[in-house]
Write an enzyme that holds these catalytic residues in place. Sequence first.
Site, PDB file in Angstrom:
ATOM      1  N   GLU A 332      13.167  44.198  -3.136  1.00 22.23           N
ATOM      2  CA  GLU A 332      13.194  45.045  -4.329  1.00 22.23           C
ATOM      3  C   GLU A 332      12.859  44.208  -5.563  1.00 22.23           C
ATOM      4  O   GLU A 332      11.984  44.557  -6.349  1.00 22.23           O
ATOM      5  CB  GLU A 332      14.576  45.670  -4.464  1.00 22.23           C
ATOM      6  CG  GLU A 332      14.767  46.515  -5.710  1.00 22.23           C
ATOM      7  CD  GLU A 332      16.214  46.940  -5.897  1.00 22.23           C
ATOM      8  OE1 GLU A 332      16.441  47.867  -6.692  1.00 22.23           O
ATOM      9  OE2 GLU A 332      17.119  46.342  -5.275  1.00 22.23           O
ATOM     10  N   HIS A 333      13.585  43.117  -5.746  1.00 22.67           N
ATOM     11  CA  HIS A 333      13.345  42.186  -6.854  1.00 22.67           C
ATOM     12  C   HIS A 333      12.938  40.836  -6.273  1.00 22.67           C
ATOM     13  O   HIS A 333      13.619  40.311  -5.397  1.00 22.67           O
ATOM     14  CB  HIS A 333      14.610  41.974  -7.690  1.00 22.67           C
ATOM     15  CG  HIS A 333      15.244  43.232  -8.186  1.00 22.67           C
ATOM     16  ND1 HIS A 333      16.358  43.802  -7.580  1.00 22.67           N
ATOM     17  CD2 HIS A 333      14.927  44.032  -9.222  1.00 22.67           C
ATOM     18  CE1 HIS A 333      16.699  44.898  -8.240  1.00 22.67           C
ATOM     19  NE2 HIS A 333      15.850  45.071  -9.233  1.00 22.67           N
TER      20      HIS A 333
END
Length: 434
Positions: A332-333
């Site tokens: 996601e990040h």
Amino acid sequence: MPCRTLTYSSEADWQGIRDMLCGRENPENSVEPVVREIMDAIRSDGDAALAGYTRRFDCPDFDPSSLRVAPDAIEKAAREIPRHDLQIITEAADNIRHFHSAQKEEAWFITRPDGTVLGQMTRPVDSAGLYVPGGQGGNTPLISSLLMNAVPAQVAGVPRIAVTTPPRKDGTLNPYILAAAHVLGLDEIYCAGSAWAVAALAYGTQTIAPVDFIAGPGNIFVTTAKRMLIGTVGIDMIAGPSEILIIADSQADAAHVAADMLSQAEHDPLASAILVTPSPQLAAAVHTELEKQVTGLDRADIARASLRDWSAIVVTPDLNSAVELSNKVAPEHLELLVQDTWGLLGSIRNAGAIFMGPHSPEPVGDYFAGPNHVLPTMGTARFSSALSVQSFCKKSSIIAASQTFTQTNAAKIARLARLEGLEAHARSVESRLS
């Protein structure tokens, strides 16, 4: 040790890491019967069911007449919160709007030599419903969730935006949520949470008109409701627990790496924070920093559970192997804490958002820089993207065929139709020859 140390240099190593990450998948099937019952109740009983669930789970004395927040309450909240905080919310909204404005797409057309015009038209959905979680009973207002979902919808030009968020025990909403709504110019706000709010947005009630698209994060009940409504309404995505992967070289600051890992670990016991580095020295230093820094957190127990169960420090032979692993995880990040961040960027294929260099910790993007923080999780960055202006839009193809084009190609089109056994299709185009 706060989290496990692993190595990655082979497919077998990847299998072990993948098995660890897959264990975080939410057992949505376990709550499906409950969510189905909620959705059926909202569909049949509307406001009465909505009020019943709200009294049962959020506010025992909930008054159905207060389901929609009065406009003067929204304005009052904006006056009551500290002026400095209102300015911060306004600046964050401006940054988000500036970034998303670059995503707007205009209609385009191409003209063939025979006069045929082909093109694409982009239009916003007619209405969108935004779900904003309560945040510990309304005590920790998730302002950024409202900003990140509402601004791209506004930039897209969605005519109607409805917001639902669960009330506090006294029946009110946190004034910071209302103040953020005021900053954005939103005035259709409802006191409703969980799966019953999502169902109300999809099906409508006596008070809430149905919407075409639903966005916003939530717990397993919210997520399950959204998944079960696919096909009834559009949804943003099915999001899992938060996650971060950091690629760092030997020059990275161990204190920064640990702080960034903890920024995700404190979200949820199911959150995942992974450091991937070719430096055993950095790996050891980050372990030490994690133990030191987690002690001072209010949510230390949550962070420790995340680090213990779903996080890891992975040592690789080199940076290329670190990138290879990151692309398989599709986080996601993704943070790049290496000397040549721009040189490494071209090798990144799968990530929801990429944070470049020592001055770009993940919270900078979560709150203030402008890019959206609603991102694909659980490896879905392999095939999906962040929430954007396009999420709230539909695209229609335009075909304006010239007489020359249709008559010249009618026989070919008819042949393709008959190969598929569709005689009426063939006759439709052949009728243009007479």
